[in-house]
Design an enzyme around this catalytic site. Structure first.
Site, mmCIF file in Angstrom:
data_model
loop_
_atom_site.group_PDB
_atom_site.id
_atom_site.type_symbol
_atom_site.label_atom_id
_atom_site.label_comp_id
_atom_site.label_asym_id
_atom_site.label_seq_id
_atom_site.Cartn_x
_atom_site.Cartn_y
_atom_site.Cartn_z
ATOM 1 N N HIS A 1 0.974 -1.125 -0.067
ATOM 2 C CA HIS A 1 -0.071 0.011 -0.028
ATOM 3 C C HIS A 1 0.737 1.246 -0.097
ATOM 4 O O HIS A 1 1.800 1.265 0.527
ATOM 5 C CB HIS A 1 -1.020 -0.013 1.243
ATOM 6 C CG HIS A 1 -0.336 -0.311 2.627
ATOM 7 N ND1 HIS A 1 -0.077 -1.528 2.655
ATOM 8 C CD2 HIS A 1 0.122 0.416 3.521
ATOM 9 C CE1 HIS A 1 0.554 -1.643 4.003
ATOM 10 N NE2 HIS A 1 0.744 -0.228 4.479
ATOM 11 N N HIS B 1 0.994 4.920 1.270
ATOM 12 C CA HIS B 1 0.256 5.825 1.990
ATOM 13 C C HIS B 1 0.595 7.374 1.264
ATOM 14 O O HIS B 1 1.682 7.855 0.898
ATOM 15 C CB HIS B 1 0.910 5.918 3.100
ATOM 16 C CG HIS B 1 1.090 4.996 4.101
ATOM 17 N ND1 HIS B 1 0.143 4.932 5.379
ATOM 18 C CD2 HIS B 1 1.653 3.824 4.033
ATOM 19 C CE1 HIS B 1 0.474 3.778 6.053
ATOM 20 N NE2 HIS B 1 1.379 3.214 5.229
HETATM 21 P P1 5GP Z 1 1.736 0.021 7.372
HETATM 22 O O1 5GP Z 1 2.197 0.136 8.969
HETATM 23 O O2 5GP Z 1 1.497 -1.446 6.936
HETATM 24 O O3 5GP Z 1 2.410 0.830 6.458
HETATM 25 O O4 5GP Z 1 0.365 0.613 7.308
HETATM 26 C C1 5GP Z 1 -1.128 -0.002 7.496
HETATM 27 C C2 5GP Z 1 -2.017 1.125 7.561
HETATM 28 O O5 5GP Z 1 -3.290 0.599 7.452
HETATM 29 C C3 5GP Z 1 -2.032 1.884 9.064
HETATM 30 O O6 5GP Z 1 -1.849 3.129 8.973
HETATM 31 C C4 5GP Z 1 -3.569 1.821 9.459
HETATM 32 O O7 5GP Z 1 -3.999 2.543 10.349
HETATM 33 C C5 5GP Z 1 -4.079 1.195 8.368
HETATM 34 N N1 5GP Z 1 -5.239 0.115 8.314
HETATM 35 C C6 5GP Z 1 -5.062 -1.138 9.061
HETATM 36 N N2 5GP Z 1 -6.313 -1.580 9.185
HETATM 37 C C7 5GP Z 1 -7.201 -1.080 8.550
HETATM 38 C C8 5GP Z 1 -8.580 -1.084 7.980
HETATM 39 O O8 5GP Z 1 -9.044 -2.274 8.514
HETATM 40 N N3 5GP Z 1 -8.932 -0.024 7.329
HETATM 41 C C9 5GP Z 1 -8.259 0.960 7.273
HETATM 42 N N4 5GP Z 1 -8.952 1.816 6.249
HETATM 43 N N5 5GP Z 1 -7.017 1.212 7.308
HETATM 44 C C10 5GP Z 1 -6.529 0.165 7.923
#
Ligand code: 5GP
Ligand code: ZN
Length: 115
Positions: A101, A103
């Site tokens: 993903h 951001h």
């Molecule tokens: P990472 O730490 O993997 O780069 O970011 C994962 C992101 O996914 C985090 O910013 C977290 O808030 C978001 N996130 C996790 N679970 C969900 C979800 O069920 N729905 C949404 N919309 N965001 C999520």
């Protein structure tokens, strides 16, 4: 792997878990982060399951489509003064969800380096 139903972002892409979708295409979905760190915080994912940006980059046309949608989100969210695009990658990169993903973060002044 096309879809991994134990994966929360595959479930969001399939519409099985609700999310606030801001834009989407045949191959990509963009939705608001559940815990935003800025006034605009959107996640851009390919519908197809890829673990991280390393494996996504092996499919250049899909990587390009993700980046096209990143720019579409920035335009739609009126981030013309600037924004940040982050691909957290792997444990040391702080990646918590194992479906790649981008951001897209904006709407406030960003600082460098991040924590
Ligand atoms: P990472 O730490 O993997 O780069 O970011 C994962 C992101 O996914 C985090 O910013 C977290 O808030 C978001 N996130 C996790 N679970 C969900 C979800 O069920 N729905 C949404 N919309 N965001 C999520
Ligand atoms: Zn997935």
């Amino acid at each position: 792997m096309i879809a991994d139903m134990s994966c929360i972002f595959c479930a969001i892409a399939a519409g099985d878990i609700p999310a606030e979708v801001v834009t989407q295409s045949d191959a990509v979905v963009a939705f608001r982060d559940l815990n935003p760190v800025a006034p605009v915080h959107v996640l851009v994912i390919p519908r197809e399951h890829h673990a991280d940006v390393t494996t996504l980059s092996a499919v250049p046309e899909l990587m390009a489509e993700v980046m096209r949608v990143v720019n579409e989100v920035a335009a739609q969210e009126e981030l013309g003064d600037g924004f940040r695009v982050v691909f957290n990658t792997g444990p040391l990169g702080g990646q918590e969800v194992g479906h790649v993903h981008a951001h897209v973060i904006g709407g406030r002044q960003m600082k460098w380096p991040p924590g």
